[in-house]
Structure formats: C-alpha cells, structure tokens
Design a protein around this motif. Structure first.
Motif, short mmCIF file in Angstrom:
data_model
loop_
_atom_site.label_atom_id
_atom_site.label_comp_id
_atom_site.label_asym_id
_atom_site.label_seq_id
_atom_site.Cartn_x
_atom_site.Cartn_y
_atom_site.Cartn_z
N ALA A 192 0.85 -1.20 0.00
CA ALA A 192 0.00 0.00 0.00
C ALA A 192 0.88 1.24 0.00
O ALA A 192 1.76 1.40 0.85
CB ALA A 192 -0.91 -0.01 1.23
N PHE A 193 0.65 2.13 -0.97
CA PHE A 193 1.43 3.37 -1.10
C PHE A 193 0.55 4.56 -0.76
O PHE A 193 -0.64 4.57 -1.08
CB PHE A 193 1.88 3.56 -2.56
N ASP A 194 1.15 5.56 -0.17
CA ASP A 194 0.47 6.87 -0.09
C ASP A 194 1.52 7.95 0.09
O ASP A 194 2.52 7.76 0.78
CB ASP A 194 -0.56 6.92 1.04
N ALA A 248 5.54 4.98 2.12
CA ALA A 248 5.14 6.39 2.05
C ALA A 248 5.96 7.05 0.95
O ALA A 248 7.16 7.27 1.11
CB ALA A 248 5.40 7.07 3.38
N THR A 249 5.33 7.34 -0.17
CA THR A 249 6.04 7.98 -1.28
C THR A 249 5.06 8.56 -2.28
O THR A 249 3.90 8.15 -2.33
CB THR A 249 6.95 6.96 -2.02
N TYR A 287 8.25 6.52 -7.74
CA TYR A 287 8.54 5.12 -7.38
C TYR A 287 8.72 4.27 -8.64
O TYR A 287 7.90 4.29 -9.56
CB TYR A 287 7.39 4.55 -6.53
N GLN A 288 9.83 3.53 -8.65
CA GLN A 288 10.06 2.59 -9.73
C GLN A 288 10.56 1.28 -9.15
O GLN A 288 11.17 1.29 -8.08
CB GLN A 288 11.11 3.14 -10.70
N LEU A 346 4.44 0.03 -13.56
CA LEU A 346 4.62 -0.77 -12.34
C LEU A 346 3.93 -2.14 -12.42
O LEU A 346 4.05 -2.96 -11.51
CB LEU A 346 4.06 0.00 -11.13
N VAL A 347 3.17 -2.37 -13.50
CA VAL A 347 2.44 -3.64 -13.61
C VAL A 347 3.07 -4.51 -14.70
O VAL A 347 3.61 -3.99 -15.69
CB VAL A 347 0.93 -3.38 -13.90
N LYS A 348 3.02 -5.85 -14.47
CA LYS A 348 3.61 -6.77 -15.46
C LYS A 348 2.87 -6.68 -16.80
O LYS A 348 1.66 -6.41 -16.80
CB LYS A 348 3.46 -8.21 -14.96
N PRO A 349 3.55 -6.97 -17.91
CA PRO A 349 2.82 -7.07 -19.18
C PRO A 349 1.68 -8.07 -19.01
O PRO A 349 1.85 -9.10 -18.35
CB PRO A 349 3.88 -7.59 -20.16
N ASP A 350 0.53 -7.75 -19.52
CA ASP A 350 -0.68 -8.56 -19.39
C ASP A 350 -1.35 -8.42 -18.00
O ASP A 350 -2.38 -9.03 -17.74
CB ASP A 350 -0.38 -10.05 -19.66
#
Ligand SMILES: C[S@@+](CC[C@H](N)C(=O)[O-])C[C@H]1O[C@@H](n2cnc3c(N)ncnc32)[C@H](O)[C@@H]1O
Length: 486
Positions: free
Chosen positions: A317-319, A343-344, A349-350, A402-406
């Motif tokens: 979880a990011f915020d 926290a970012t 973010y990468q 940030l998400v995988k292909p597919d």
C-alpha cells in the motif's frame, strides 16, 4: 430545472439607496457593549458573552466556518477536525460542536434554497462584499427552516452576533426583520423547488446525465446518507446483528443507531469497517487476486487495502501522505490485517519487481461524496476538475510502468464529473498501451445496472432507490479496468 441564480440578485446592490429601512419589525435585542476595551482576552471575552447569551458561541463559530468554506474554499473536514480544527471550534464542547456541524451541513446542503428564500425577503440585495453578513443570515435561516431550534433563539442569537461584529452592527435591525419574516414564511421557503449547488456543477451534471437524472442526483444530495459497512465475513449475519440492511454487493447499510459507531458490536473486534457500498466495488473488480502481488497506489485510509488483503493478495500500500498512511496502519491493526506500507509519491517510485495487478484509487474532486461532504461543491471549481483529471492521467500512465505485461489495472475515483472518469479513461485507451477489460454483469451481481455501455462502472446518489431517502443511493464512483498490452 428550477431557478438557480440567487447570486445574481445579491450582486446588484445600490449604494445610493438607504438600505433596508422598511424592514424593522419586532424588537431588536440590545447591542452588547464592546468589552475588548476592558482588557479581556478574545477567549475571556467570548466566555463572558456566552454567559450573557447562551448559544452565541455556536452561532458565531458556525458563521465563521461557513465563511471559511464558501469564501475561502477551506475544507469543512479540516475546520471541524476533532484534534486540529479551527481554534473557535476547538473551544466548544462536544454537544456544541455537533450543533455547529448540523448547522453547517444543513446550510451547505440547502445553500441555494436559503439564498433564494432570503433574497425574496430583502427589499434590495445585500452589498456584494458583505460576506460575513450573508453567512450570518444563512446560519440563522438554516436553523429556522431545517433544524429543531426555537425560532426566537435562532433570530435573537443572529441579531446579537450582528451587534457584536463591527462589520455587521449596522445591519442588526435588518437581520432581525429578515429572519423574523422567514419564521412566518417557512413552508413557502422550504417548498421552493431549487437545485442546490453552484451553477457550473448543475450544468455539468445536466450535460453528462441528462436533466431527469441530474435532478434525481441533486435531490438525493439534500440528504445525509446512512453509513455502509464492509464486513470481513458473514454479511447477512452482521446485517441482522446490527439491525442493518444487506445490500446486493454484500455491504451492510446501517439504519439509525444509538451512541457512537465505534461502540457497535464488531468494531473493537475488527469485524468491519466503514465504507460506502460504491467505494467497496473497485477492489472486487481486479479478478482473482489470491496469492498475487497487488499494489494499492493511493491507499490511505485503507478501506480498499483491507479488501485486497481479505481477497488473499500480498498487498503493498502506497500513499504520499505520511499521516494518512499512519491512519491506514492503525485501521489495518484494528482489523488485524497486514500489508507492506510505503510512504512515497508514486510518481517517484520505480521497481524491477513488477506487480501482478494494480488498484489506482486516484485523488479527485470528490463530487460523488457531496451527501457526506456538503462543502465539496462550494470549495471546488471547474479548474480543479481539469487539473485533477490531468493528475489522474499522469498517475495512470505511471501505474502502467509498475504492472507486469498482461497485468490488470483498476482505476477508480469518487467524482461524478466525466472529465475525471469516462473522458480520461477513453483518452488513455486511445494512447494504445492499455486495452479495455470491460466489467461483466456477473461481477456486479444485483448492481449490473452500474455497468455503462463502454464497460465502465458508474454509480451516483440516484442509484439504489429506497422509499426512505436516507437509506437510498450510492456515492458517485467511476471505475475502469485495463490490461497492459506489452
Ligand atoms: C481517494 S484517496 C484514497 C482512498 C483509499 N483508496 C481508500 O479506499 O481508503 C486518495 C489518496 O491518494 C493519495 N495520493 C495523492 N497523490 C498521490 C501520489 N502522487 N502518490 C501517492 N499517493 C497519493 C492521497 O494522499 C490520498 O490518501
């Protein structure tokens, strides 16, 4: 739709005419002496006046906060925060604070109706810059028209407030006359068929949803809705235990209840959390996420994070906001749930370890939550909608990295404005990196009607009708599902 232009009348003040002379009716309470000169501090002075005029502090505070909302675009949540609220609000005890909130909620929900009713009772418009006077009249009118406050108390305290404030002192007899006339014209004022909200908002709703649906949404915005809970398990059982209603998606809608929400069964045990039924839908639309790595990119205060964990995902979880992330942590602790917290600013973010799926519940104008936050319409502008739609597009483009292909991305927000929803989603699809994954009726059983022709999700306060308006409606939400192409 009915007359929505009370503001135009307000601005046509004629300075050469002696204002409001004809309206002096009834006894005007005597002006209190200005005691600042006696060397009292501001707090001591207010305490002295309160002792002489019980209830005065509440009315003064309500008028001040109303002005901060409508004239300075300040959020009501911040002004009435239990720990860091406005200093004048913080001086009040719990009972007085709740009266301030009731006055403000009512005044904002019915702002156009109140303004029109007041304008009808004025011989001539108020000076355009008399905002403090305008809020004082609105606070008085909100009590007279909608709250269980004796009329004489509402009028006398408004007149006393006017007498104390050097800006308003010369209008004290006007305040007295207008509010007394309002007490004799209550029914006519309440029956005015006025849509409440700024013109730009009403026009935008009408353009997007058509006149009939826009009117239905605006009508629902007059009611403070009931509270919905998302439960960890056994929703039917919890609905029965808490005397609530089970909604088609498994949320429990509470009716009226005694005491504090946090004292209800199951709160301390972490069995449920507060979340509008519509807000609980996006997290269920990521498909089967059991055992998968899922990122919740704008997570705090964590209602959707909890759902993702409950669905069996390994959640990060990011915020951007550390304090809000702390609140998320304490919410998860109560629910005895766990997630990795970061926290970012997600734009910074990468990672090489791409996620299987992403939920992006983006910051937005929140126009879908007006029933719960009636200040939203008076603190947001059309420019905010444009700016926020640009922010959302930027966040969504970054989410792709940030998400995988597919992999799947569900984008959501609680705006009713299509610039932040349907238009933004179509524009991103046109860029060609994401493919649409339309929602299917079997994924939204009992709420299939929320799926649009393009396969998006769109809910409004006019959905889920019920005879009792408080038990009807959903927050306005938009959601879209995408698959990363490569
Ligand atoms: C609509 S709220 C999220 C509500 C949350 N998903 C829930 O269900 O409880 C939006 C959140 O996004 C966060 N936010 C805004 N911009 C952000 C950014 N660039 N990076 C990370 N978080 C951001 C805000 O601090 C806020 O907590």
């Amino acid at each position: 739709m009915s007359d929505n232009k009370p503001a135009a009348k307000r601005t046509g003040f004629h300075p050469h005419k002696k204002p409001f002379q004809k309206q002096g009716q009834g006894q005007t309470p005597a002006a209190p002496k200005a005691d600042h000169t006696l060397g009292l501090s501001e707090t001591e002075y207010r305490a002295k006046l309160e002792a002489e005029h019980p209830g005065l502090n509440v009315r003064q505070c309500a008028a001040k906060l109303l002005n901060a909302v409508v004239a300075k675009n300040t959020s009501l949540d911040g002004l009435t925060d239990a720990h860091h609220g406005h200093p004048q609000y913080m001086e009040l005890d719990d009972r007085d604070r709740s009266l301030v909130r009731a006055i403000l909620g009512t005044a904002l929900r019915n702002r156009n109706t109140i303004e029109t009713a007041l304008c009808k009772l004025l011989d001539r418009p108020l000076p355009a810059n008399a905002t403090a006077l305008q809020q004082l009249l609105h606070v008085g009118a909100a009590q007279i028209l909608y709250l269980d406050v004796p009329d004489h108390a509402a009028v006398d305290l408004a007149v006393t407030s006017a007498n104390i404030d050097p800006r308003n002192r010369k209008y004290a007899s006007l305040v007295n006359a207008v509010l007394r006339r309002l007490t004799r014209n209550k029914e006519r004022a309440i029956e005015l068929k006025i849509s409440n909200g700024p013109d730009w908002y009403i026009e935008s709703l009408t353009k997007t949803y058509g006149q009939k649906q826009a009117e239905a949404i605006l009508a629902m915005q007059a009611y403070e809705p009931s509270i919905d809970l998302t439960v960890k398990s056994n929703p039917a059982e919890w609905a029965a235990k808490l005397g609530g209603t089970l909604l088609p998606n498994g949320s429990v809608r509470l009716g009226s209840f005694e005491g504090a929400l946090t004292a209800l069964e199951g709160f301390a045990e972490g069995e449920w959390w507060v979340q509008d039924a519509a807000a609980s839908l996006p997290a269920t639309l990521l498909g089967d996420i059991k055992g998968k790595r899922v990122a919740d990119l704008c997570a705090a205060p964590g209602g959707k994070t909890a759902q993702l964990i409950m669905a069996g995902a390994k959640v990060t979880a990011f915020d951007i906001n550390k304090n809000r992330l702390k609140r998320l942590k304490s919410n998860l602790d109560r629910l005895q749930l766990d997630a990795e917290l970061i926290a970012t600013n997600i734009l910074d973010y990468q990672t090489d370890e791409l996620f299987d799926a992403i939920l992006l519940d983006a910051p937005c104008s929140s126009t879908g939550t007006v029933r719960r936050h009636p200040d939203v319409l008076w603190t947001k502008t059309p420019d905010d909608i444009v700016r926020l739609a640009q922010v959302q597009a930027k966040l969504l483009r970054h989410a792709i990295s940030l998400v995988k292909p597919d992999g799947i991305i569900v984008f959501s927000n609680c705006s009713l404005n299509r610039e932040e929803g349907e238009d933004m989603a179509q524009a991103i699809l046109a860029e060609g990196v994401l493919k649409a994954e339309p929602f299917k009726p079997e994924e939204l059983k009992g709420m299939e009607q929320l799926i649009t022709d393009q396969g998006f999700l769109r809910s409004t306060p006019a959905d889920l009708p019920h005879d009792e308006p408080k038990m009807a409606g959903l927050d306005g939400f938009f959601a879209a599902r995408f698959r990363r192409q490569s």
